[in-house]
Design an enzyme around this catalytic site. Sequence first.
Site, PDB file in Angstrom:
ATOM      1  N   LEU A   1      70.967  40.141  34.637  1.00 46.57           N
ATOM      2  CA  LEU A   1      71.636  41.445  34.614  1.00 46.57           C
ATOM      3  C   LEU A   1      71.549  42.105  33.242  1.00 46.57           C
ATOM      4  CD1 LEU A   1      74.798  40.454  36.680  1.00 46.57           C
ATOM      5  CD2 LEU A   1      72.976  42.010  37.414  1.00 46.57           C
ATOM      6  N   GLY A   2      70.724  41.571  32.370  1.00 46.91           N
ATOM      7  CA  GLY A   2      70.625  42.095  31.009  1.00 46.91           C
ATOM      8  C   GLY A   2      69.452  43.017  30.765  1.00 46.91           C
TER       9      GLY A   2
ATOM     10  N   LEU B   1      76.173  37.683  32.687  1.00 49.60           N
ATOM     11  CA  LEU B   1      74.919  38.383  32.986  1.00 49.60           C
ATOM     12  C   LEU B   1      73.999  37.541  33.865  1.00 49.60           C
ATOM     13  CD1 LEU B   1      74.214  40.017  29.514  1.00 49.60           C
ATOM     14  CD2 LEU B   1      75.478  40.946  31.468  1.00 49.60           C
TER      15      LEU B   1
ATOM     16  N   GLY C   1      72.657  34.507  33.692  1.00 44.96           N
ATOM     17  CA  GLY C   1      71.481  33.924  33.051  1.00 44.96           C
ATOM     18  C   GLY C   1      70.508  34.944  32.495  1.00 44.96           C
TER      19      GLY C   1
ATOM     20  N   TYR D   1      79.255  20.694  23.624  1.00 48.49           N
ATOM     21  CA  TYR D   1      78.249  21.627  23.132  1.00 48.49           C
ATOM     22  C   TYR D   1      77.582  21.061  21.883  1.00 48.49           C
ATOM     23  CZ  TYR D   1      80.426  25.226  26.107  1.00 48.49           C
ATOM     24  OH  TYR D   1      80.925  25.948  27.158  1.00 48.49           O
TER      25      TYR D   1
END
Length: 330
Positions: free
Chosen positions: A218-219, A213, A215, A53
């Site tokens: 679902l938000g 979610l 990507g 990351y």
Amino acid sequence: MEYTRLGRSGLSVSRLVLGTMNFGPQTSEADSHTIMDRAHEHGVNFFDTADVYGVRPGDGVTEKIIGRWFGSGGGRRERTVLATKAYLPMGERPNEGGLSALHIRRACDASLRRLNTDHIDLYQMHHIDRSTPWEEIWEAFTVLRQQGKVLYFGSSNFAGWHIAQAQEAARSRHFLGLVSEQSRYNLMTRWAELEVLPAARHYGVGVIPWGPLNGGVLGGVLRKQREGGAARGASGRSAVTLAQHRDAIEAYEKLCADLGEDPAHVGLAWLLAQDGVTGPIIGPRTVGQLDGSLRALRIVLDETTLAKLDELFPPPAPNGAKPAPEAYAW
């Protein structure tokens, strides 16, 4: 905050996992530190990161940000169950990726330096390595445990068969083996229910869903579009998913509105209600996003609502009538 055991281990972890992938690329170091402080205030003690990351491959920026936060004292490290990962390439030379004994040793030592700590609580294989034998992997991990550098081991992106292979190989060495599996799992991506969740439950492996979610789809993406706000789920691959499943997503957002809840919080609450799930990874870019996520812990979805969600986003059982893995049988 609610807590649970990580798989069959005795380790207590928060039911929401703080994901740190945005620290560095999307969120400044100062804001990242603020988010981690706020997570502790809320009782979130389980932090997840990875060596890859960061802004550029191999720079380890996110781990360094966390390490400098630990270095500011105040018991930050002691109050954190720290999870990181290894496997993906950290450079272009041979042995700078994978799960060879050589790379595992080097990757662990490098993460320890960046994280400014003497041990990793949960060390995860970021992906299955199809070319390294389990005897080599578990031997390398045994050495890390004996050296006190790692306490527990987990996997990520494994199939059910991989979990079985890993656990049987560990059992032959009288080793604890995996205590967790980090898998892509959400209302719209339920393939983990076929074999990953059954295998994890059988072996006492806690499942940590990433991408809860899907990507951002679902938000509340459609509501945000109507309100003229920036919707994460409306671009890139998520835009394709939105176009393909627009009717179901619209019905989902209406169901959430009828419940009086934010779609993002319902999506997290659904995961928290699934058997074998330790807790989903949330990846807040701001303190406000972190604060809002905690609402999911207070949402109780009744059987009627769960059935409606199954109608909108059906489970992937081959025969439909039975839960996996029995669904494969007649």
